[in-house]
Design a protein around this motif. Sequence first.
Motif, PDB file in Angstrom:
ATOM      1  N   LYS A  13       0.862  -1.147   0.426  1.00 36.59           N
ATOM      2  CA  LYS A  13      -0.327  -0.148   0.607  1.00 36.59           C
ATOM      3  C   LYS A  13       0.918   0.819   0.583  1.00 36.59           C
ATOM      4  O   LYS A  13       0.631   2.703   0.072  1.00 36.59           O
ATOM      5  N   LYS A  14       2.480   1.119   0.586  1.00 33.68           N
ATOM      6  CA  LYS A  14       3.132   2.328   0.486  1.00 33.68           C
ATOM      7  C   LYS A  14       3.142   3.073  -0.827  1.00 33.68           C
ATOM      8  O   LYS A  14       4.229   3.832  -1.043  1.00 33.68           O
ATOM      9  N   PHE A  15       3.407   1.536  -1.757  1.00 29.72           N
ATOM     10  CA  PHE A  15       4.288   1.367  -2.672  1.00 29.72           C
ATOM     11  C   PHE A  15       3.046   2.214  -3.859  1.00 29.72           C
ATOM     12  O   PHE A  15       3.601   2.255  -5.148  1.00 29.72           O
ATOM     13  N   THR A  16       2.459   2.158  -3.475  1.00 23.00           N
ATOM     14  CA  THR A  16       0.863   2.986  -4.493  1.00 23.00           C
ATOM     15  C   THR A  16       0.354   3.904  -3.734  1.00 23.00           C
ATOM     16  O   THR A  16      -0.263   4.155  -3.007  1.00 23.00           O
ATOM     17  N   ASP A  17      -0.893   4.987  -4.606  1.00 26.87           N
ATOM     18  CA  ASP A  17      -1.338   5.627  -4.378  1.00 26.87           C
ATOM     19  C   ASP A  17      -2.621   4.893  -4.170  1.00 26.87           C
ATOM     20  O   ASP A  17      -3.623   6.642  -3.393  1.00 26.87           O
ATOM     21  N   GLY A  18      -3.261   4.107  -5.217  1.00 26.74           N
ATOM     22  CA  GLY A  18      -4.359   4.101  -4.826  1.00 26.74           C
ATOM     23  C   GLY A  18      -5.032   2.931  -3.556  1.00 26.74           C
ATOM     24  O   GLY A  18      -3.525   2.470  -3.300  1.00 26.74           O
ATOM     25  N   GLU A  19      -6.024   1.868  -4.116  1.00 23.15           N
ATOM     26  CA  GLU A  19      -6.465   0.444  -3.431  1.00 23.15           C
ATOM     27  C   GLU A  19      -5.550  -0.625  -3.708  1.00 23.15           C
ATOM     28  O   GLU A  19      -5.845  -0.485  -4.827  1.00 23.15           O
ATOM     29  N   VAL A  20      -5.453  -1.292  -2.678  1.00 20.53           N
ATOM     30  CA  VAL A  20      -4.393  -2.406  -3.822  1.00 20.53           C
ATOM     31  C   VAL A  20      -5.646  -3.820  -3.135  1.00 20.53           C
ATOM     32  O   VAL A  20      -5.862  -4.436  -1.641  1.00 20.53           O
ATOM     33  N   ASP A  21      -5.762  -5.013  -3.778  1.00 15.80           N
ATOM     34  CA  ASP A  21      -6.650  -5.131  -3.587  1.00 15.80           C
ATOM     35  C   ASP A  21      -5.981  -6.664  -2.950  1.00 15.80           C
ATOM     36  O   ASP A  21      -4.671  -7.142  -2.612  1.00 15.80           O
ATOM     37  N   ILE A  22      -6.432  -6.642  -1.681  1.00 10.94           N
ATOM     38  CA  ILE A  22      -5.641  -7.607  -1.014  1.00 10.94           C
ATOM     39  C   ILE A  22      -5.932  -9.625  -0.952  1.00 10.94           C
ATOM     40  O   ILE A  22      -4.992 -10.115  -0.274  1.00 10.94           O
ATOM     41  N   LYS A  23      -6.394  -9.628  -2.057  1.00 14.82           N
ATOM     42  CA  LYS A  23      -6.994 -11.147  -1.766  1.00 14.82           C
ATOM     43  C   LYS A  23      -5.096 -11.863  -2.313  1.00 14.82           C
ATOM     44  O   LYS A  23      -5.292 -13.009  -2.103  1.00 14.82           O
ATOM     45  N   PRO A  24      -4.426 -11.253  -2.832  1.00 20.69           N
ATOM     46  CA  PRO A  24      -3.022 -11.825  -3.801  1.00 20.69           C
ATOM     47  C   PRO A  24      -2.167 -12.025  -2.373  1.00 20.69           C
ATOM     48  O   PRO A  24      -1.213 -12.404  -2.056  1.00 20.69           O
ATOM     49  N   TYR A  25      -2.482 -10.902  -1.660  1.00 23.39           N
ATOM     50  CA  TYR A  25      -1.528 -10.879  -0.180  1.00 23.39           C
ATOM     51  C   TYR A  25      -2.615 -11.873   1.081  1.00 23.39           C
ATOM     52  O   TYR A  25      -2.092 -11.820   1.855  1.00 23.39           O
ATOM     53  N   CYS A  26      -3.259 -13.010   0.591  1.00 21.53           N
ATOM     54  CA  CYS A  26      -3.795 -13.624   1.682  1.00 21.53           C
ATOM     55  C   CYS A  26      -3.439 -15.185   1.257  1.00 21.53           C
ATOM     56  O   CYS A  26      -2.857 -15.394   0.362  1.00 21.53           O
ATOM     57  N   TYR A  27      -3.573 -15.828   2.172  1.00 17.51           N
ATOM     58  CA  TYR A  27      -2.995 -17.597   2.369  1.00 17.51           C
ATOM     59  C   TYR A  27      -3.536 -18.063   0.882  1.00 17.51           C
ATOM     60  O   TYR A  27      -5.070 -17.791   1.746  1.00 17.51           O
TER      61      TYR A  27
END
Length: 495
Positions: free
Chosen positions: A383-397
């Motif tokens: 999230k710190k690398f982007t200005d917009g929203e980040v989809d959390i699904k790729p960051y889930c187990y």
Amino acid sequence: MKEDASQKIKKWTGKDIALNVIVYFLNVAVLCGIFSLCVYMNGIDVLDTDSFMEFFTAPGNIVRYLVLIGITATVMWLFFFFEDRDFLKSAVNSEMLFLAIELSLLVAYFLGRFVNIYLRPLTITAMLTLFLKNRRSAIFEGVIFSILMLLIDNLPNSTVPINPLWVFMISISSCVLTLYLMFKLYSRLKMFMTGFLISIPAVIFMCLGLLDGDFSNLVQNIICSLCSGPVAVAIFFVLLPLFESMFKRITCFKLAELTDHKAGLIKKMIREAPGTFNHAIVVSNIAEACATAIEEDALLARTCAYYHDIGKLRRPEFFGENQPDGFNPHDDLTPELSTNIIKSHTSDGYQLLLKHRLPVEIADVCMQHHGTMPIVYFYDKAKKFTDGEVDIKPYCYQGPKPQSKISAIIMIADSCEAATRTLKDRSRDNVKKVVRKIVNERMELGQFEECEITIKELNIIIHTVVNNLTGIYHSRVEYPKVNLDGLREKSEENN
């Protein structure tokens, strides 16, 4: 050997039904073959080999025994269908139950025929089923074996010197004694010594024969009746590893071997990922205490905890507990790549455990212990690398969520141990807040929806985890700084 709890009913497919039918028909044929062998051996003993053909040329005999064996097998199928349908769904499990009975019949027949009737190891089936499944199933299997043994003893030319009903009673009573004396008994030496206790029914019925004035072979009968239990235990020790390997079943002996620090994967973890191993040891102590508190299999929980992070062996240096020098390779990677490396340790562990032929129950826990939880650290970094929203699904187990209470326990113990280790203030109140927060987060994210764990059990687990963590990370007395220089020289001068 914990008694099976209620389970989700799995849907049977046409393949499951077909395989079960094939297994049952094949084993009915095998049992008929065993009966035929016994008829033939009985004829040899009395030098009457023609009796074999006479028996099988009489249509009534064939039909009678075929129907009796078929009814026994049908009763067995109906019991497990209504008692544990998920277990029966696998035709391999049905074969395991039949094989235990068939081997026991052969061993009992030949020992009784060629050594002594009182030496028969009539409890092998019950012992195998007790350790491979549970006590309730073992009682039923013991009864089925006793019925089939009674039918064998009533075959033509049988030379059983006592009433076959006595043998039936010896078998039933010995099985009951076995199941209650050996339940939760994990020491081989204690089991062998308990074998003398399960010989008591054989000794009693042998003594009853003396009331008729039959003192022939008295010393031999006494010795054989006393040794029938230990002989059964000895044969059980030989057969159990074969059943564990053939049918991939978990027993207390198998779990003890897997938690030995000389086990292959454990040795590799100690050598290549010592931080992960130390974490696994702490989690195993917590998980074992939690399983005991809610009456789950404590030894299974401990074993699952030992192996829950075994997938980290693929890239141990990418996990914080294995970075003693402070170098973190994730500093040079994108959050997406770091996330893929971290979350892959569950699937890597699953594949590694199956490759090394560990029980699938342990591999499943390895896959499920993070459920579908997000990896918050790298999600926040992304999230710190982007200005917009980040989809959390790729960051889930990738999941799945815990499917059993043991998986839920490992999920809680794993997260709570890691979180507590980072705390500066490890007072009981602070630890309790962290543990409750972790459990509540997982409840809100639906991590326990697919396992049959209750709110009451979760509260017991929270209390147990807090007790264990405060005991492990308890505060210590600050020792005063004392200069010890010169104490040795002064001591020598005084001497």
